[in-house]
Design a protein around this motif. Structure first.
Motif, PDB file in Angstrom:
ATOM      1  N   GLU A 153     -16.309  38.563 -22.861  1.00  0.00           N
ATOM      2  CA  GLU A 153     -16.651  38.635 -24.282  1.00  0.00           C
ATOM      3  C   GLU A 153     -15.941  39.775 -25.021  1.00  0.00           C
ATOM      4  O   GLU A 153     -15.969  39.824 -26.244  1.00  0.00           O
ATOM      5  CB  GLU A 153     -18.164  38.810 -24.431  1.00  0.00           C
ATOM      6  CG  GLU A 153     -18.942  37.673 -23.796  1.00  0.00           C
ATOM      7  CD  GLU A 153     -20.410  38.017 -23.658  1.00  0.00           C
ATOM      8  OE1 GLU A 153     -20.878  38.966 -24.317  1.00  0.00           O
ATOM      9  OE2 GLU A 153     -21.077  37.334 -22.871  1.00  0.00           O
ATOM     10  N   VAL A 154     -15.332  40.687 -24.303  1.00  0.00           N
ATOM     11  CA  VAL A 154     -14.679  41.862 -24.910  1.00  0.00           C
ATOM     12  C   VAL A 154     -13.424  41.418 -25.661  1.00  0.00           C
ATOM     13  O   VAL A 154     -12.583  40.713 -25.116  1.00  0.00           O
ATOM     14  CB  VAL A 154     -14.324  42.910 -23.833  1.00  0.00           C
ATOM     15  CG1 VAL A 154     -13.553  44.063 -24.449  1.00  0.00           C
ATOM     16  CG2 VAL A 154     -15.571  43.412 -23.141  1.00  0.00           C
ATOM     17  N   LYS A 155     -13.320  41.839 -26.936  1.00  0.00           N
ATOM     18  CA  LYS A 155     -12.178  41.480 -27.780  1.00  0.00           C
ATOM     19  C   LYS A 155     -11.449  42.691 -28.328  1.00  0.00           C
ATOM     20  O   LYS A 155     -10.308  42.590 -28.756  1.00  0.00           O
ATOM     21  CB  LYS A 155     -12.649  40.650 -28.976  1.00  0.00           C
ATOM     22  CG  LYS A 155     -13.289  39.350 -28.624  1.00  0.00           C
ATOM     23  CD  LYS A 155     -13.741  38.664 -29.890  1.00  0.00           C
ATOM     24  CE  LYS A 155     -14.483  37.386 -29.591  1.00  0.00           C
ATOM     25  NZ  LYS A 155     -14.950  36.755 -30.835  1.00  0.00           N
ATOM     26  N   TYR A 156     -12.134  43.828 -28.367  1.00  0.00           N
ATOM     27  CA  TYR A 156     -11.605  45.006 -29.037  1.00  0.00           C
ATOM     28  C   TYR A 156     -11.420  46.156 -28.057  1.00  0.00           C
ATOM     29  O   TYR A 156     -12.233  46.356 -27.163  1.00  0.00           O
ATOM     30  CB  TYR A 156     -12.558  45.447 -30.155  1.00  0.00           C
ATOM     31  CG  TYR A 156     -12.951  44.304 -31.058  1.00  0.00           C
ATOM     32  CD1 TYR A 156     -12.056  43.802 -31.994  1.00  0.00           C
ATOM     33  CD2 TYR A 156     -14.195  43.705 -30.955  1.00  0.00           C
ATOM     34  CE1 TYR A 156     -12.400  42.741 -32.811  1.00  0.00           C
ATOM     35  CE2 TYR A 156     -14.545  42.642 -31.767  1.00  0.00           C
ATOM     36  CZ  TYR A 156     -13.644  42.162 -32.688  1.00  0.00           C
ATOM     37  OH  TYR A 156     -13.973  41.108 -33.484  1.00  0.00           O
ATOM     38  N   CYS A 157     -10.383  46.940 -28.247  1.00  0.00           N
ATOM     39  CA  CYS A 157     -10.082  48.044 -27.335  1.00  0.00           C
ATOM     40  C   CYS A 157     -10.984  49.250 -27.566  1.00  0.00           C
ATOM     41  O   CYS A 157     -11.146  50.084 -26.677  1.00  0.00           O
ATOM     42  CB  CYS A 157      -8.624  48.458 -27.482  1.00  0.00           C
ATOM     43  SG  CYS A 157      -8.201  49.115 -29.109  1.00  0.00           S
ATOM     44  N   SER A 158     -11.572  49.344 -28.752  1.00  0.00           N
ATOM     45  CA  SER A 158     -12.384  50.519 -29.068  1.00  0.00           C
ATOM     46  C   SER A 158     -13.429  50.170 -30.113  1.00  0.00           C
ATOM     47  O   SER A 158     -13.388  49.123 -30.763  1.00  0.00           O
ATOM     48  CB  SER A 158     -11.491  51.630 -29.619  1.00  0.00           C
ATOM     49  OG  SER A 158     -10.912  51.217 -30.840  1.00  0.00           O
TER      50      SER A 158
END
Length: 52
Positions: free
Chosen positions: A31-36
């Motif tokens: 589900e992770v899409k963003y680096c920060s």
């Protein structure tokens, strides 16, 4: 123990830079899409310059 080079990577949808798997994302990696957090907050903006 895995080497850092062996960890999965993705490309951030906001800044378009690659980022590496983190232990805190173990259960939600798909589900992770963003680096920060900063990129996640700026997701409505096309492209941010903080990573360049």
């Amino acid at each position: 123990m895995r080497k850092k080079n062996d960890l999965p990577t993705k490309v951030c949808v906001v800044c378009e830079r690659p980022f590496t798997w983190r232990k805190k994302w173990k259960k939600v990696w798909d589900e992770v899409k963003y680096c920060s957090e900063r990129c996640r907050r700026n997701k409505s903006h096309n492209r941010v310059s903080h990573c360049e």
